[in-house]
Design a protein around this motif. Structure first.
Motif, PDB file in Angstrom:
ATOM      1  N   PHE A  20     -16.156 -29.452 -79.653  1.00 36.62           N
ATOM      2  CA  PHE A  20     -15.844 -30.869 -79.827  1.00 36.62           C
ATOM      3  C   PHE A  20     -15.628 -31.553 -78.485  1.00 36.62           C
ATOM      4  CE2 PHE A  20     -12.031 -28.392 -79.670  1.00 36.62           C
ATOM      5  CZ  PHE A  20     -10.973 -29.185 -79.261  1.00 36.62           C
ATOM      6  N   ARG A  21     -15.635 -32.883 -78.520  1.00 36.74           N
ATOM      7  CA  ARG A  21     -15.250 -33.653 -77.342  1.00 36.74           C
ATOM      8  C   ARG A  21     -14.399 -34.833 -77.779  1.00 36.74           C
ATOM      9  NH1 ARG A  21     -20.669 -36.743 -74.902  1.00 36.74           N
ATOM     10  NH2 ARG A  21     -21.102 -38.041 -76.726  1.00 36.74           N
ATOM     11  N   LEU A  22     -13.483 -35.192 -76.921  1.00 36.10           N
ATOM     12  CA  LEU A  22     -12.529 -36.270 -77.193  1.00 36.10           C
ATOM     13  C   LEU A  22     -13.153 -37.630 -76.868  1.00 36.10           C
ATOM     14  CD1 LEU A  22      -9.348 -34.522 -75.753  1.00 36.10           C
ATOM     15  CD2 LEU A  22     -10.128 -34.594 -78.129  1.00 36.10           C
ATOM     16  N   PRO A  23     -12.552 -38.725 -77.322  1.00 35.79           N
ATOM     17  CA  PRO A  23     -13.205 -40.037 -77.205  1.00 35.79           C
ATOM     18  C   PRO A  23     -13.151 -40.687 -75.827  1.00 35.79           C
ATOM     19  CG  PRO A  23     -11.121 -40.251 -78.366  1.00 35.79           C
ATOM     20  CD  PRO A  23     -11.353 -38.784 -78.194  1.00 35.79           C
ATOM     21  N   PHE A  24     -12.503 -40.050 -74.865  1.00 41.78           N
ATOM     22  CA  PHE A  24     -12.422 -40.668 -73.538  1.00 41.78           C
ATOM     23  C   PHE A  24     -13.134 -39.795 -72.514  1.00 41.78           C
ATOM     24  CE2 PHE A  24      -8.920 -37.770 -73.805  1.00 41.78           C
ATOM     25  CZ  PHE A  24      -8.211 -38.154 -74.920  1.00 41.78           C
ATOM     26  N   LYS A  25     -13.777 -40.459 -71.546  1.00 44.74           N
ATOM     27  CA  LYS A  25     -14.540 -39.755 -70.523  1.00 44.74           C
ATOM     28  C   LYS A  25     -13.628 -39.250 -69.407  1.00 44.74           C
ATOM     29  CE  LYS A  25     -19.112 -41.845 -71.050  1.00 44.74           C
ATOM     30  NZ  LYS A  25     -20.224 -42.548 -70.364  1.00 44.74           N
ATOM     31  N   GLY A  26     -14.097 -38.226 -68.744  1.00 49.65           N
ATOM     32  CA  GLY A  26     -13.365 -37.711 -67.590  1.00 49.65           C
ATOM     33  C   GLY A  26     -12.275 -36.732 -67.985  1.00 49.65           C
ATOM     34  N   GLN A  27     -11.833 -35.988 -67.000  1.00 53.10           N
ATOM     35  CA  GLN A  27     -10.844 -34.947 -67.228  1.00 53.10           C
ATOM     36  C   GLN A  27      -9.443 -35.428 -66.866  1.00 53.10           C
ATOM     37  OE1 GLN A  27     -12.129 -31.263 -65.535  1.00 53.10           O
ATOM     38  NE2 GLN A  27     -11.106 -30.123 -67.135  1.00 53.10           N
TER      39      GLN A  27
END
Length: 214
Positions: free
Chosen positions: A131-138
């Motif tokens: 999965f990936r979360l809705p905000f970019k970058g770490q």
């Protein structure tokens, strides 16, 4: 491809995390995923965090909202042999192709409109729930403790074992990634390599089927 975090489902209310503390990891913050039925214990490093996850409310994780995302099957790993691992990729334009047919999940603990994109890997359930979360970058996670007693600092590679050797688009997407690898094996398992294994040590946690090299 950057990794935000990796979770491991457990069925002992997170007690196995005590073994990680004994190993020399310093524990960070924890949280309840409101409405999702899960809670966690976490260990932070320079470039990702490791999450020990378990079910605290079975009714919530089997609700009409949460059940379709396939998280319950991962929590039931001892009976159905699904992989208990979850791989969260940092959102970027480079991995849009991987998530083009993902399932969008609106959790109660995120504002409306902020969805998590999920690959349930139902055709090969011994691959990680991805999965990936809705905000970019770490995230920097600057307030979390990262000075571990065993000197571990940075994740440099993760290897997932899985039974089925079927090739699909998911696996092909990682074929040129140096930090994420998949190996056909007799059973699921995971190896986390930190700091390119510069200390030359290895520790195995049987209850998690987790090997740590550092």
């Amino acid at each position: 491809m950057d990794i935000d975090h990796i979770f491991i489902f457990t069925d002992d209310n997170g007690k196995i995390a005590d073994k990680l503390v004994e190993f020399g990891l310093v524990e960070g913050s924890n949280r309840v995923h409101v409405g999702q039925g899960t809670t966690n214990r976490k260990f932070y490093f320079d470039n990702f965090f490791l999450e020990i996850l378990w079910v605290h409310n079975e009714q919530e994780i089997k609700s009409d909202l949460v059940k379709p995302i396939g998280l319950w099957q991962r929590a039931d790993y001892k009976r159905n042999q699904f992989s208990p691992y979850g791989l969260c990729i940092v959102k970027s334009d480079d991995n849009n192709g991987l998530f083009e047919n993902s399932f969008e999940y609106q959790p109660d603990y995120f504002p409306n409109g902020m969805t998590i994109e999920i690959l349930r890997n139902e055709n090969q359930p011994q691959l990680p729930w991805t999965f990936r979360l809705p905000f970019k970058g770490q995230k920097k996670n600057e307030k979390e403790p990262k000075n571990h007693k065993n000197g571990i600092k940075r994740l440099t590679k993760v290897n997932f074992n899985y039974k089925n050797s079927q090739t699909d688009k998911y696996l092909n997407f990682f074929s040129e990634e140096s930090n994420i690898d998949f190996t056909v094996s007799e059973d699921y398992g995971m190896t986390l390599t930190f700091d390119n294994n510069k200390q030359g040590h290895r520790e195995y946690f049987a209850d998690l089927k987790l090997t740590i090299e550092y």
